[in-house]
Design a protein around this motif. Sequence first.
Motif, PDB file in Angstrom:
ATOM      1  N   UNK A   1       6.648  -3.120  13.405  1.00 19.98           N
ATOM      2  CA  UNK A   1       5.875  -1.999  12.906  1.00 19.98           C
ATOM      3  C   UNK A   1       6.717  -0.724  13.006  1.00 19.98           C
ATOM      4  N   UNK A   2       6.691   0.085  11.962  1.00 19.31           N
ATOM      5  CA  UNK A   2       7.413   1.355  11.948  1.00 19.31           C
ATOM      6  C   UNK A   2       6.749   2.329  12.923  1.00 19.31           C
ATOM      7  N   UNK A   3       7.543   3.190  13.565  1.00 18.83           N
ATOM      8  CA  UNK A   3       6.970   4.118  14.540  1.00 18.83           C
ATOM      9  C   UNK A   3       6.115   5.225  13.929  1.00 18.83           C
ATOM     10  N   UNK A   4       6.376   5.552  12.662  1.00 15.97           N
ATOM     11  CA  UNK A   4       5.608   6.556  11.929  1.00 15.97           C
ATOM     12  C   UNK A   4       5.863   6.345  10.443  1.00 15.97           C
ATOM     13  N   UNK A   5       5.330   7.208   9.606  1.00 18.93           N
ATOM     14  CA  UNK A   5       5.462   6.996   8.158  1.00 18.93           C
ATOM     15  C   UNK A   5       6.824   7.375   7.614  1.00 18.93           C
ATOM     16  N   UNK A   6       7.650   8.070   8.391  1.00 19.85           N
ATOM     17  CA  UNK A   6       8.942   8.528   7.879  1.00 19.85           C
ATOM     18  C   UNK A   6      10.128   7.747   8.431  1.00 19.85           C
ATOM     19  N   UNK A   7      10.088   7.363   9.691  1.00 23.36           N
ATOM     20  CA  UNK A   7      11.206   6.628  10.293  1.00 23.36           C
ATOM     21  C   UNK A   7      11.071   5.136  10.031  1.00 23.36           C
ATOM     22  N   UNK A   8      12.186   4.499   9.704  1.00 25.40           N
ATOM     23  CA  UNK A   8      12.200   3.047   9.482  1.00 25.40           C
ATOM     24  C   UNK A   8      12.602   2.288  10.734  1.00 25.40           C
ATOM     25  N   UNK A   9      13.367   2.939  11.621  1.00 24.19           N
ATOM     26  CA  UNK A   9      13.905   2.249  12.785  1.00 24.19           C
ATOM     27  C   UNK A   9      13.370   2.870  14.064  1.00 24.19           C
ATOM     28  N   UNK A  10      12.781   2.034  14.891  1.00 25.23           N
ATOM     29  CA  UNK A  10      12.221   2.480  16.148  1.00 25.23           C
ATOM     30  C   UNK A  10      11.092   1.560  16.556  1.00 25.23           C
TER      31      UNK A  10
END
Length: 188
Positions: A1-10
């Motif tokens: 799962x992405x950490x938020x709508x903008x970051x792909x990695x985390x």
Amino acid sequence: MRPNTMNKYGVVLDDFGFESMLDKLMINFVKPLASVLFPDVGGSTLDTHHGFVVEYSKDRDRDLGFHVDDSEVTLNVCLGKKFTGGGLFFRGVRCDTHVNLDAHAEEIFEYSHVSGQAVLHAGRHRHGAKEILSGHRMNLILWCRSAVFRELKKHQRDFFSWCGECLNQKKERHQQLLDARYQEFFQT
């Protein structure tokens, strides 16, 4: 799962059992600071959070576009590794109505991450991350939220106590009123 709508990695930390630790971080450290530094945006009533780690490198997210956070107050801790570039840029605090307006010169600020150091800012402080030039950077982000502030915000028309543009518009209205009174006084 992405950490938020903008970051792909985390990774979202609550998914790995960090919810209790992040609650304590928010209540015992962030909330006391936020109540002094950000009283106008619910700093003293923070009650929930979204915590995650993001990664930046040439083969991960390289930068992060201009945005506001889904928080009242954000803690951004540079966890490090070796890197160059990737600094933060800030462009003023705005309400929903004014979020896309240009920044005034006094609102422009840049910050260079240092491993082991953190930035605490209003969630509505418009910002982004410049491109990382080399290396690998990881950041722990804690979006701290206030249900009380969010409910109150629904019933307000202007936000001059914390929105830079609402404040400018209030000052302009005040100046226009003073100018009109001045003209009225000296023309009679």
